[in-house]
Enzyme design. Structure first.
Site, PDB file in Angstrom:
ATOM      1  N   ASP A  86     116.686  26.657 101.680  1.00  0.00           N
ATOM      2  CA  ASP A  86     117.082  25.248 101.702  1.00  0.00           C
ATOM      3  C   ASP A  86     116.505  24.495 100.498  1.00  0.00           C
ATOM      4  O   ASP A  86     115.547  24.939  99.857  1.00  0.00           O
ATOM      5  CB  ASP A  86     116.568  24.571 102.973  1.00  0.00           C
ATOM      6  N   ASP A  87     117.119  23.332 100.230  1.00  0.00           N
ATOM      7  CA  ASP A  87     116.598  22.283  99.334  1.00  0.00           C
ATOM      8  C   ASP A  87     116.814  22.549  97.853  1.00  0.00           C
ATOM      9  O   ASP A  87     116.366  21.764  97.021  1.00  0.00           O
ATOM     10  CB  ASP A  87     115.101  22.022  99.562  1.00  0.00           C
ATOM     11  N   HIS A 137     123.665  21.353 102.457  1.00  0.00           N
ATOM     12  CA  HIS A 137     122.417  20.798 102.995  1.00  0.00           C
ATOM     13  C   HIS A 137     122.401  19.284 102.785  1.00  0.00           C
ATOM     14  O   HIS A 137     121.335  18.686 102.601  1.00  0.00           O
ATOM     15  CB  HIS A 137     121.226  21.451 102.297  1.00  0.00           C
ATOM     16  N   HIS A 238     112.608  28.175 101.788  1.00  0.00           N
ATOM     17  CA  HIS A 238     112.979  27.100 100.851  1.00  0.00           C
ATOM     18  C   HIS A 238     112.851  27.590  99.413  1.00  0.00           C
ATOM     19  O   HIS A 238     111.880  28.279  99.066  1.00  0.00           O
ATOM     20  CB  HIS A 238     112.079  25.876 101.048  1.00  0.00           C
TER      21      HIS A 238
END
Length: 706
Positions: A86-87, A137, A238
């Site tokens: 993620d991110d 996301h 992440h």
């Protein structure tokens, strides 16, 4: 009365400022994007509230299809791991994650932030080229359960467009920010996922949340990513949003260890044996995504340019104050030294007063001149076609040494030249018809002529009608801006303007430069520049005080400053060739003209944009930082103003009006510059606009008001 339509450039200016604010707002929304999972507040509980979440969802698999009547959840088969990140994309950590995956022959699913996709589209294209899967996301890492529906829909739509513009593909997988395992799902989060399913999204939560965003250590991340008893799992990690060194190290350890245990690493869609989640984007989506990316880049660069502009303006502003104060101190020391060493000047003086409809003040002006403590003085009042009885008022006074010359209306320069031709003395003082002198003004003004290199001398103009707020603002401007500048110009030998209210000239100088010019609206500036270019020095005599009537309404102030500003630009352009000259002309060209260009034209033109940036700061920057910066600048300005008031032997009382001057008066002066530049660019010629006199200067000075 016919209605006058506003001029087009004001609409364009307003439109440009609104566009700038919109662009900066976009940048503000996209900067400082947070990262991490586990709840918007920083960490989710292990169990959700359960209210509003169907029982099967919390106990089912992490892949949720919610577009039907009943929710459908899917889980990965045994010994199958879908690594999810993620991110990202992040320019530092995403390439390292991709390198580790490629080295171990593993594929993963990346849930990307739309705004970061626009910043680093090449990383998203690399993900696809290396066989990885991409999901959404959101665009700004927004908590979908906390934002209103319109913002939620916009977040999802913009992210799809960003990915489409970068890759030519559209995504269906969605990982909501701050999410974790299905058992942590709350009712509002479930509702947000149901709404997202309505526009084609499939939600992906996690079986194993490594909480790597907390940086618990490589060993802990690796243990948290390992399924128990050979189960399959969606593992949440992440690749952006912070320091991901521990994540990269844990990934490099985890992949070979679990591969040796018989695990396979794949994407979410391949892991549940579903069709590819990414489909070809339409031409419209690709075009929209490209436009979105360029808009975001434009917003970023606009903010960078504004930051640079603000920094340059602050540095120049502070440097200007420092130079003004340093030069003022040198000027004070030099004046003190000269008063004890130079011989006294008592040569005859002719005072020339051009007057057009000056009935309100002309009597006070002439009386103050005749009350001068100077032995040889004549006063010549040139009535320039007045129709209010100005000449008759002076004639009825029957004062010895006062002459009245009448002429048809031809303008102030022509009236001054008429007086110059008629004057008997070799030292001439030029005075506006609304100006009142103190008894020692003429004497103090001409003492600088003891130096034979001095061709002209500027006096110290003060605002008489300063009891109201507008008058106080102008009083501060005269003392802080004009008179500090004149001290600086004197030290640097590049004085560009002797004010029309009070100035002294050698007769031979005026004759050599052809008298007072009439081809600009700032004849005083034009004349002063001609004197400098003729090789004479122009100095400032702070003790020679003249009281003048300042505009008493915003309309009159606008008209006066509009004429001053436009005329000054005319004079600057007319004398631009001084840049190549030597002597006094060269000092004007390489010192005075650049100073005027920067501080009288360029910086004021950028001021509206700086004000818009200040509004942007109020919306997106910490108020404490802004308040501290503004207070610091105000203290610096107040200190400089206090010093200027002390130099002019003025009271400090008007300083209370300084903050309000910065908020209101300053903007008006900047708009005057905008209007003047537009007038110059389109080739219009501004007509002379005379200020309506009220006679306040006579009443106030006569009553001893300061």
């Amino acid at each position: 009365m016919a209605r006058r339509d506003p001029r087009a450039h004001w609409f364009l200016l307003l439109l440009g400022l609104l566009l700038l604010l919109a662009v900066l707002t976009v940048n503000g929304l996209l900067t400082g994007i947070a990262g991490g999972s586990g709840g918007a507040s920083g960490g989710a509980s292990a169990e959700g509230s359960g209210a509003g979440v169907p029982p099967g969802v919390g106990t089912g698999g992490p892949v949720l299809r919610l577009d039907g009547d009943e929710p459908v959840s899917r889980a990965l088969p045994a010994r199958t791991i879908a690594l999810t990140f993620d991110d990202g994309p992040d320019p530092r950590w995403t390439p390292q994650v991709l390198d580790v995956l490629r080295r171990h022959g593993a594929h993963a699913t990346f849930f990307v932030v739309g705004a970061r996709v626009n910043e680093h589209p090449e990383l998203v294209r690399r993900m696809l080229a290396e066989g990885h899967e991409i999901g959404s996301h959101t665009f700004t890492h927004a908590d979908l359960a906390a934002v209103p529906p319109w913002r939620r829909d916009l977040e999802l739509s913009l992210t799809r467009k960003a990915i489409a513009g970068a890759t030519g593909r559209e995504v269906t997988l969605l990982r909501p920010p701050f999410s974790s395992v299905p058992t942590a799902l709350t009712g509002p989060e479930y509702d947000a996922l149901r709404a997202a399913a309505g526009v084609g999204h499939v939600a992906v939560l996690a079986d194993q949340d490594t909480r790597d965003w907390q940086r618990p250590g490589v060993d802990q991340i690796a243990r948290a990513a390992t399924p128990k008893r050979g189960r399959g799992a969606v593992v949440l990690m992440h690749d952006g949003g912070g320091d991901r060194a521990q994540t990269v190290a844990a990934l490099d350890r985890l992949l070979p260890a679990l591969t040796d245990q018989g695990y396979r690493f794949t994407t979410v869609s391949a892991g549940i044996d579903a069709a590819p989640s990414m489909v070809a984007a339409s031409a419209g989506s690709r075009l929209s995504g490209t436009a979105l990316r360029w808009t975001q880049r434009a917003a970023h660069w606009s903010a960078q340019v504004m930051n640079l502009l603000l920094a340059v303006a602050l540095v120049l502003g502070v440097a200007r104050l420092v130079v003004q104060v340093v030069c003022a101190r040198r000027h004070v020391r030099r004046v003190r030294r000269q008063r004890h060493t130079r011989p006294e000047v008592r040569a005859p003086v002719s005072v020339i007063v051009p007057a057009y409809n000056e009935a309100a003040n002309i009597a006070a002006t002439v009386r103050s001149l005749m009350a001068s403590a100077y032995p040889a003085l004549e006063v010549i009042v040139v009535d320039d076609g007045s129709d209010d009885g100005t000449a008759e008022i002076v004639e009825r006074m029957r004062l010895r040494g006062v002459r009245v010359i009448r002429q048809a209306n031809a303008g102030k320069p022509a009236a001054l030249n008429t007086g110059i031709r008629a004057a008997r003395a070799n030292l001439l003082v030029l005075v506006d018809g609304d100006t009142v002198f103190q008894p020692d003004t003429v004497y103090r003004l001409v003492q600088g002529f003891a130096d034979p290199s001095v061709g002209a001398i500027s006096g110290n103009t003060k605002v008489a009608n300063r009891r109201r707020l507008l008058g106080r603002w102008q009083h501060l401007e005269y003392v802080i801006g004009f008179n500090l500048d004149r001290r600086m110009y004197d030290v640097l030998e590049c004085m560009p303007t002797i004010p029309g209210a009070i100035g002294a000239f050698r007769r031979e100088v005026l004759l050599r430069v052809g008298g007072v010019p009439s081809d600009t609206l700032a004849e005083d500036t034009d004349l002063t520049m001609k004197v400098l270019r003729a090789g004479w020095r122009v100095v400032y005599e702070e003790s020679a005080i003249a009281w003048t009537e300042a505009p008493s309404s915003l309309r009159q102030l606008w008209r006066q400053r509009y004429r001053w500003c436009y005329g000054t630009m005319q004079a600057m352009w007319k004398h631009r060739h001084a840049l190549r000259e030597s002597g006094g002309g060269g000092k004007l060209g390489r010192r005075g003209l650049p100073y005027l260009t920067v501080f009288q034209v360029v910086l004021p033109l950028t001021a509206p944009a700086v004000d818009v940036f200040a509004v942007y700061g109020l919306l997106f920057l910490p108020w404490s930082t802004l308040a501290l910066a503004w207070a610091g600048l105000l203290v610096l300005q107040a200190a400089t103003a206090g010093y200027a008031l002390r130099l002019d032997r003025e009271r400090y009382g008007p300083l209370w009006a300084l903050p309000f001057q910065q908020v209101i008066y300053r903007q008006l002066m900047y708009l005057v510059v905008v209007q003047s530049v537009v007038t110059a660019l389109i080739g219009n010629r501004l007509r002379w606009q005379r200020m309506v006199r009220t006679g306040e200067v006579a009443a106030l000075v006569g009553a001893g008001q300061r």
